[in-house]
Design a protein around this motif. Sequence first.
Motif, PDB file in Angstrom:
ATOM      1  N   LEU A 100      45.721 -21.396  82.081  1.00  0.00           N
ATOM      2  CA  LEU A 100      46.689 -20.321  81.896  1.00  0.00           C
ATOM      3  C   LEU A 100      46.067 -19.234  81.038  1.00  0.00           C
ATOM      4  N   MET A 101      46.155 -17.995  81.490  1.00  0.00           N
ATOM      5  CA  MET A 101      45.659 -16.861  80.717  1.00  0.00           C
ATOM      6  C   MET A 101      46.824 -16.227  79.975  1.00  0.00           C
ATOM      7  N   VAL A 102      46.677 -16.072  78.652  1.00  0.00           N
ATOM      8  CA  VAL A 102      47.682 -15.402  77.830  1.00  0.00           C
ATOM      9  C   VAL A 102      47.195 -13.994  77.560  1.00  0.00           C
ATOM     10  N   PRO A 103      47.886 -12.977  78.069  1.00  0.00           N
ATOM     11  CA  PRO A 103      47.424 -11.595  77.892  1.00  0.00           C
ATOM     12  C   PRO A 103      47.529 -11.136  76.434  1.00  0.00           C
ATOM     13  N   PRO A 104      46.751 -10.130  76.055  1.00  0.00           N
ATOM     14  CA  PRO A 104      46.859  -9.582  74.698  1.00  0.00           C
ATOM     15  C   PRO A 104      48.273  -9.064  74.427  1.00  0.00           C
ATOM     16  N   ARG A 105      48.731  -9.249  73.189  1.00  0.00           N
ATOM     17  CA  ARG A 105      50.060  -8.790  72.762  1.00  0.00           C
ATOM     18  C   ARG A 105      51.170  -9.343  73.641  1.00  0.00           C
ATOM     19  N   ASP A 106      51.010 -10.584  74.087  1.00  0.00           N
ATOM     20  CA  ASP A 106      52.024 -11.212  74.932  1.00  0.00           C
ATOM     21  C   ASP A 106      51.965 -12.719  74.713  1.00  0.00           C
ATOM     22  N   ALA A 107      52.824 -13.455  75.399  1.00  0.00           N
ATOM     23  CA  ALA A 107      52.872 -14.907  75.258  1.00  0.00           C
ATOM     24  C   ALA A 107      53.161 -15.530  76.618  1.00  0.00           C
ATOM     25  N   ARG A 108      52.767 -16.775  76.762  1.00  0.00           N
ATOM     26  CA  ARG A 108      53.042 -17.543  77.969  1.00  0.00           C
ATOM     27  C   ARG A 108      53.378 -18.984  77.571  1.00  0.00           C
ATOM     28  N   PRO A 115      37.250 -11.713  69.361  1.00  0.00           N
ATOM     29  CA  PRO A 115      37.952 -12.419  68.283  1.00  0.00           C
ATOM     30  C   PRO A 115      39.460 -12.189  68.357  1.00  0.00           C
ATOM     31  N   GLN A 116      40.196 -13.266  68.531  1.00  0.00           N
ATOM     32  CA  GLN A 116      41.638 -13.183  68.763  1.00  0.00           C
ATOM     33  C   GLN A 116      42.309 -14.413  68.177  1.00  0.00           C
ATOM     34  N   VAL A 117      43.406 -14.211  67.468  1.00  0.00           N
ATOM     35  CA  VAL A 117      44.178 -15.346  66.958  1.00  0.00           C
ATOM     36  C   VAL A 117      45.403 -15.557  67.834  1.00  0.00           C
ATOM     37  N   GLY A 118      45.934 -16.784  67.790  1.00  0.00           N
ATOM     38  CA  GLY A 118      47.090 -17.137  68.600  1.00  0.00           C
ATOM     39  C   GLY A 118      48.134 -17.862  67.779  1.00  0.00           C
ATOM     40  N   ASP A 119      49.395 -17.716  68.177  1.00  0.00           N
ATOM     41  CA  ASP A 119      50.520 -18.378  67.526  1.00  0.00           C
ATOM     42  C   ASP A 119      51.087 -19.411  68.485  1.00  0.00           C
ATOM     43  N   LEU A 149      56.233 -29.001  75.980  1.00  0.00           N
ATOM     44  CA  LEU A 149      56.346 -27.623  76.405  1.00  0.00           C
ATOM     45  C   LEU A 149      55.720 -26.785  75.300  1.00  0.00           C
ATOM     46  N   GLY A 150      54.743 -25.986  75.641  1.00  0.00           N
ATOM     47  CA  GLY A 150      54.072 -25.153  74.658  1.00  0.00           C
ATOM     48  C   GLY A 150      54.267 -23.683  74.964  1.00  0.00           C
ATOM     49  N   ALA A 151      54.154 -22.862  73.942  1.00  0.00           N
ATOM     50  CA  ALA A 151      54.121 -21.410  74.112  1.00  0.00           C
ATOM     51  C   ALA A 151      53.053 -20.868  73.180  1.00  0.00           C
ATOM     52  N   LEU A 152      52.200 -20.020  73.716  1.00  0.00           N
ATOM     53  CA  LEU A 152      51.121 -19.426  72.933  1.00  0.00           C
ATOM     54  C   LEU A 152      51.217 -17.914  73.026  1.00  0.00           C
ATOM     55  N   ALA A 153      51.185 -17.262  71.869  1.00  0.00           N
ATOM     56  CA  ALA A 153      51.167 -15.801  71.799  1.00  0.00           C
ATOM     57  C   ALA A 153      49.791 -15.337  71.347  1.00  0.00           C
ATOM     58  N   ALA A 154      49.244 -14.342  72.034  1.00  0.00           N
ATOM     59  CA  ALA A 154      48.012 -13.684  71.594  1.00  0.00           C
ATOM     60  C   ALA A 154      48.431 -12.555  70.654  1.00  0.00           C
ATOM     61  N   CYS A 155      48.208 -12.741  69.359  1.00  0.00           N
ATOM     62  CA  CYS A 155      48.781 -11.888  68.320  1.00  0.00           C
ATOM     63  C   CYS A 155      48.382 -10.425  68.487  1.00  0.00           C
ATOM     64  N   PRO A 156      49.344  -9.499  68.298  1.00  0.00           N
ATOM     65  CA  PRO A 156      49.014  -8.077  68.388  1.00  0.00           C
ATOM     66  C   PRO A 156      48.095  -7.585  67.286  1.00  0.00           C
ATOM     67  N   GLY A 157      47.761  -8.440  66.327  1.00  0.00           N
ATOM     68  CA  GLY A 157      46.799  -8.066  65.297  1.00  0.00           C
ATOM     69  C   GLY A 157      45.362  -8.364  65.661  1.00  0.00           C
ATOM     70  N   GLY A 158      45.115  -8.908  66.866  1.00  0.00           N
ATOM     71  CA  GLY A 158      43.742  -9.234  67.268  1.00  0.00           C
ATOM     72  C   GLY A 158      43.152 -10.330  66.401  1.00  0.00           C
ATOM     73  N   ASP A 159      42.127 -10.000  65.615  1.00  0.00           N
ATOM     74  CA  ASP A 159      41.525 -10.985  64.713  1.00  0.00           C
ATOM     75  C   ASP A 159      42.199 -10.985  63.342  1.00  0.00           C
ATOM     76  N   CYS A 160      43.248 -10.160  63.190  1.00  0.00           N
ATOM     77  CA  CYS A 160      44.039 -10.071  61.951  1.00  0.00           C
ATOM     78  C   CYS A 160      43.184  -9.667  60.750  1.00  0.00           C
ATOM     79  N   SER A 161      42.227  -8.790  60.987  1.00  0.00           N
ATOM     80  CA  SER A 161      41.387  -8.310  59.891  1.00  0.00           C
ATOM     81  C   SER A 161      42.043  -7.199  59.083  1.00  0.00           C
ATOM     82  N   SER A 162      43.116  -6.588  59.643  1.00  0.00           N
ATOM     83  CA  SER A 162      43.755  -5.491  58.903  1.00  0.00           C
ATOM     84  C   SER A 162      45.273  -5.557  58.938  1.00  0.00           C
ATOM     85  N   GLU A 163      45.867  -5.755  60.101  1.00  0.00           N
ATOM     86  CA  GLU A 163      47.318  -5.869  60.217  1.00  0.00           C
ATOM     87  C   GLU A 163      47.643  -6.749  61.414  1.00  0.00           C
TER      88      GLU A 163
END
Length: 281
Positions: free
Chosen positions: A47-55, A73-77, A228-242
């Motif tokens: 499953l591909m989780v798009p940037p700034r979105d969740a699946r 570099p990308q963090v996920g929730d 059942l899982g849900a993963l979000a690709a955080c809108p902060g990217g690597d969270c280096s600033s916000e």
Amino acid sequence: MKRSEPQDAEVRRKIPPVICYPIHTMPRPHLAAYQAAREGWEKVDELMVPPRDARTFTVPAGSFFRIISIQGPQVGDLNLWAVDDISERFYSGKTRALHGTHLSTGDQLWSCLPYLRPMATITHDTLDWYGFDEFGGSVHDVIGTRCDPYTHKLLSGHEYHHCCHSNLTRALADRMGRAMDEVEPAVHDVLNVFMCTGFTRDTGQYFMKASPVRPGDSLEFFAEIDLLGALAACPGGDCSSEHSSDVAACYPLLVETYRPKSPPQGWTSPARNAYSRRHGD
């Protein structure tokens, strides 16, 4: 009125700590058996989780799933629920109390009360080399909550609709075929996959810094129950600033599911907690 420091202040500060929840009495996962079960496994889904979105995705008990950095570099929730009952969900606070502020190989993700059982076990972590840095930072934390539009509104006065909380809410609503306001209470505090965080030593505030994750890094889990899982690709990217941003560089995340030829030797899916729930009646 502020009280003056007592004469024995230093003595009190030097009292040694006691671990609140020593886990040596708990059944622990047999990691060697889990590792052996990986041999000859079959990839059954991705499953591909798009940037700034969740699946959302499902993982049967006894299977593995892996979250992979693939482009940058990308963090996920990560949220987890029991597949047949979303009232049983990941309990980050109890997981933190049992295993610590940051998770890695051998740690387990526990479900909420009154269920309290392992939902998943971390079986492989390509970032376990990072440890704790000079600032007290480490990766894969269970101390942050998830970026959300309510806190964003509180601090900035603006509305932002692609925080991880909103993304997870939309994804769960789509999966369940229900309205967002119905499922939103089931969205919960997360495992911050790949995120590098800690607490400042002077003020004790939660901080984040650039994640060390790079393409090819992964965090792998064994599903102890049907998930059942849900993963979000955080809108902060690597969270280096916000972490709530339309300008941060963001990348997709990949979720792969693997079915072993046979379950780990000696493994059985854990039952829900055996406490009687009498509560002193």
